[in-house]
Design a protein around this motif. Structure first.
Motif, PDB file in Angstrom:
ATOM      1  N   UNK A 162       0.973  -1.183  -0.001  1.00 10.21           N
ATOM      2  CA  UNK A 162      -0.076  -0.112  -0.066  1.00 10.21           C
ATOM      3  C   UNK A 162       0.995   1.266   0.336  1.00 10.21           C
ATOM      4  N   UNK A 163       0.721   2.264  -0.976  1.00  9.27           N
ATOM      5  CA  UNK A 163       1.522   3.277  -1.133  1.00  9.27           C
ATOM      6  C   UNK A 163       3.129   3.008  -0.809  1.00  9.27           C
ATOM      7  N   UNK A 164       3.387   1.697  -1.718  1.00  8.18           N
ATOM      8  CA  UNK A 164       4.889   1.374  -1.691  1.00  8.18           C
ATOM      9  C   UNK A 164       5.502   0.815  -0.564  1.00  8.18           C
ATOM     10  N   UNK A 165       4.561   0.636   0.495  1.00 10.59           N
ATOM     11  CA  UNK A 165       4.901   0.062   1.662  1.00 10.59           C
ATOM     12  C   UNK A 165       4.480  -1.564   1.749  1.00 10.59           C
ATOM     13  N   UNK A 166       5.188  -2.340   1.911  1.00 11.82           N
ATOM     14  CA  UNK A 166       5.081  -3.918   1.996  1.00 11.82           C
ATOM     15  C   UNK A 166       4.043  -4.159   3.278  1.00 11.82           C
ATOM     16  N   UNK A 167       2.985  -4.894   2.885  1.00  8.61           N
ATOM     17  CA  UNK A 167       2.048  -5.047   3.876  1.00  8.61           C
ATOM     18  C   UNK A 167       2.441  -6.526   4.578  1.00  8.61           C
ATOM     19  N   UNK A 168       1.960  -6.513   5.830  1.00 13.97           N
ATOM     20  CA  UNK A 168       2.388  -7.723   6.467  1.00 13.97           C
ATOM     21  C   UNK A 168       1.068  -7.906   7.584  1.00 13.97           C
ATOM     22  N   UNK A 169       0.970  -9.253   7.795  1.00 14.14           N
ATOM     23  CA  UNK A 169      -0.353  -9.491   8.592  1.00 14.14           C
ATOM     24  C   UNK A 169       0.101  -9.401  10.043  1.00 14.14           C
ATOM     25  N   UNK A 170      -0.777  -9.333  10.990  1.00 14.37           N
ATOM     26  CA  UNK A 170      -0.555  -8.938  12.588  1.00 14.37           C
ATOM     27  C   UNK A 170       0.126 -10.165  13.065  1.00 14.37           C
ATOM     28  N   UNK A 215      -8.367 -24.807   0.888  1.00  9.05           N
ATOM     29  CA  UNK A 215      -7.876 -23.696   0.365  1.00  9.05           C
ATOM     30  C   UNK A 215      -8.746 -22.748  -0.401  1.00  9.05           C
ATOM     31  N   UNK A 216      -8.728 -21.529  -0.336  1.00 15.05           N
ATOM     32  CA  UNK A 216      -9.562 -20.667  -1.131  1.00 15.05           C
ATOM     33  C   UNK A 216      -9.351 -21.037  -2.688  1.00 15.05           C
ATOM     34  N   UNK A 217     -10.682 -21.003  -3.279  1.00 12.22           N
ATOM     35  CA  UNK A 217     -10.562 -20.807  -4.774  1.00 12.22           C
ATOM     36  C   UNK A 217     -11.834 -20.123  -5.289  1.00 12.22           C
ATOM     37  N   UNK A 218     -11.840 -19.553  -6.305  1.00 14.43           N
ATOM     38  CA  UNK A 218     -12.880 -18.616  -6.874  1.00 14.43           C
ATOM     39  C   UNK A 218     -14.273 -18.953  -6.492  1.00 14.43           C
ATOM     40  N   UNK A 219     -14.667 -20.085  -6.336  1.00 12.51           N
ATOM     41  CA  UNK A 219     -16.160 -20.335  -6.127  1.00 12.51           C
ATOM     42  C   UNK A 219     -16.560 -20.433  -4.567  1.00 12.51           C
ATOM     43  N   UNK A 220     -15.586 -20.127  -3.861  1.00 10.73           N
ATOM     44  CA  UNK A 220     -15.844 -20.121  -2.170  1.00 10.73           C
ATOM     45  C   UNK A 220     -16.865 -19.095  -2.111  1.00 10.73           C
ATOM     46  N   UNK A 221     -17.569 -19.286  -1.011  1.00 12.95           N
ATOM     47  CA  UNK A 221     -18.792 -18.479  -0.875  1.00 12.95           C
ATOM     48  C   UNK A 221     -18.647 -18.163   0.732  1.00 12.95           C
ATOM     49  N   UNK A 222     -18.658 -19.300   1.488  1.00 10.45           N
ATOM     50  CA  UNK A 222     -18.336 -19.313   3.065  1.00 10.45           C
ATOM     51  C   UNK A 222     -16.739 -19.083   3.525  1.00 10.45           C
ATOM     52  N   UNK A 223     -16.294 -17.961   3.663  1.00  9.71           N
ATOM     53  CA  UNK A 223     -14.943 -17.665   3.840  1.00  9.71           C
ATOM     54  C   UNK A 223     -14.335 -17.490   5.347  1.00  9.71           C
ATOM     55  N   UNK A 224     -13.128 -18.044   5.759  1.00 12.12           N
ATOM     56  CA  UNK A 224     -12.488 -17.603   6.818  1.00 12.12           C
ATOM     57  C   UNK A 224     -11.152 -17.242   6.270  1.00 12.12           C
ATOM     58  N   UNK A 225     -10.492 -16.078   7.004  1.00 15.55           N
ATOM     59  CA  UNK A 225      -9.177 -15.500   6.720  1.00 15.55           C
ATOM     60  C   UNK A 225      -8.624 -14.902   7.794  1.00 15.55           C
ATOM     61  N   UNK A 226      -7.540 -15.182   8.077  1.00 15.88           N
ATOM     62  CA  UNK A 226      -6.855 -14.802   9.192  1.00 15.88           C
ATOM     63  C   UNK A 226      -5.349 -14.487   9.039  1.00 15.88           C
ATOM     64  N   UNK A 227      -4.607 -14.021  10.094  1.00 13.47           N
ATOM     65  CA  UNK A 227      -3.068 -13.798   9.948  1.00 13.47           C
ATOM     66  C   UNK A 227      -2.301 -15.208   9.826  1.00 13.47           C
ATOM     67  N   UNK A 228      -2.989 -16.022   9.775  1.00  6.78           N
ATOM     68  CA  UNK A 228      -2.417 -17.549   9.836  1.00  6.78           C
ATOM     69  C   UNK A 228      -2.161 -18.177  11.314  1.00  6.78           C
ATOM     70  N   UNK A 229      -1.985 -17.306  12.078  1.00  4.45           N
ATOM     71  CA  UNK A 229      -1.641 -17.658  13.591  1.00  4.45           C
ATOM     72  C   UNK A 229      -2.946 -18.483  14.127  1.00  4.45           C
ATOM     73  N   UNK A 230      -3.969 -17.765  14.062  1.00  2.00           N
ATOM     74  CA  UNK A 230      -5.274 -18.227  14.683  1.00  2.00           C
ATOM     75  C   UNK A 230      -6.247 -18.858  13.641  1.00  2.00           C
ATOM     76  N   UNK A 231      -5.886 -19.339  12.703  1.00  2.00           N
ATOM     77  CA  UNK A 231      -6.713 -19.832  11.518  1.00  2.00           C
ATOM     78  C   UNK A 231      -7.198 -21.042  12.228  1.00  2.00           C
ATOM     79  N   UNK A 232      -6.680 -22.131  12.660  1.00  2.00           N
ATOM     80  CA  UNK A 232      -7.182 -23.214  13.047  1.00  2.00           C
ATOM     81  C   UNK A 232      -8.178 -23.213  14.279  1.00  2.00           C
TER      82      UNK A 232
END
Length: 282
Positions: A155-163, A254-271
């Motif tokens: 974003x505006x040249x700054x690399x993004x990183x999850x929490x 894993x996410x693919x284009x037909x997914x409708x019910x979604x869960x997204x996280x920083x990875x650490x809390x996903x499970x």
């Protein structure tokens, strides 16, 4: 000319440059129309709105893309009949195209109609079903979130990183209030009631695409929602993954284009989040 690399330059314009240009121009135009909508049109419910501004934004984006890539397929929200079934059919029919642009001309139309400053333009490009470019532009904050497959998210040249939060109880989550009052809304409310005591807090600001962008920027820890569409998720899915996050369906696939019910996280809390969502729906 056939591209050997999906990220290559085509006709002196890269895919990403075109996506950025389209999102920026559409977003700036949409911003000039803020406060002008007197009577929005209803789609499937009073919570599912469309305006002439949505349609105008989509026409602008479609025209710009077709100028550069006349042979690419295009899937825009306003070109699809309302309802989950029509949305699912549209993405199923289009997803195998060699190049498919997936566009939400205003994600957060209800916010836009009310003047609540949380809406965006979302543009993704998929190559044979895999998202390779994602751009989300928030014209109110003037933040342009950009990702190319394998090249990081910025974003505006700054690399993004999850929490970095490691547990659900440390987490700030986001979700929404789905427009479908019979299936998705009760399910999501059930999940909110179950999760609220287990997390730091929950936000529901009304734009799935922007929630994913803020998740990629480390401002949220997780996001879930039921009955979303490909144009809500495609760009944000890549931006999040390129920022180090995880996005799956509600079962953890894993996410693919037909997914409708979604869960997204920083990875650490996903499970942990998946587990609690399963409990909430038992």
């Amino acid at each position: 000319m056939k591209e050997e690399n999906p990220s290559s330059i085509v006709g002196s314009k890269s895919f990403t440059a075109v996506a950025i240009n389209c999102a920026a121009k559409a977003g700036e135009w949409v911003k000039t129309k803020l406060g002008t909508v007197e009577q929005p049109h209803l789609k499937v419910s009073v919570a599912d709105l469309v305006t002439e501004i949505d349609r105008g934004s989509e026409r602008l984006i479609r025209k710009l893309i077709s100028t550069h890539f006349p042979n690419h397929a295009f899937l825009g929200e306003e070109g699809v009949e309302p309802g989950a079934a029509a949305s699912s059919q549209a993405i199923a029919a289009a997803k195998d195209a060699e190049y498919l642009w997936i566009v939400d001309p205003i994600d957060g139309t209800t916010n836009f109609v009310h003047g609540f400053p949380f809406f965006c333009v979302s543009i993704a490009l998929a190559h044979k079903g895999e998202v390779i470019v994602g751009v989300i532009y928030d014209p109110i904050s003037d933040e342009l979130f950009v990702a190319e497959k394998g090249k990081g998210a910025y974003v505006h040249g700054k690399r993004l990183a999850v929490s970095k939060e490691q547990t659900l109880e440390q987490s700030l989550l986001a979700s929404g209030f789905p427009a479908d009052p019979s299936y998705a809304l009760p399910l999501n409310l059930q999940s909110m009631v179950h999760l609220a005591p287990k997390v730091r807090n929950i936000r529901a600001a009304g734009s799935a695409a922007l929630h994913l962008a803020h998740l990629a920027a480390g401002r949220l820890t997780g996001f879930w929602e039921y009955n979303l569409n490909s144009w809500d998720l495609a760009a944000g899915s890549l931006i999040l993954q390129e920022a180090g996050g995880t996005i799956t369906d509600i079962e953890g696939s894993p996410y693919q284009l037909e997914v409708r019910n979604v869960v997204a996280t920083n990875g650490h809390i996903h499970q942990e989040l998946l587990q609690e969502l399963r409990k909430s729906n038992q």
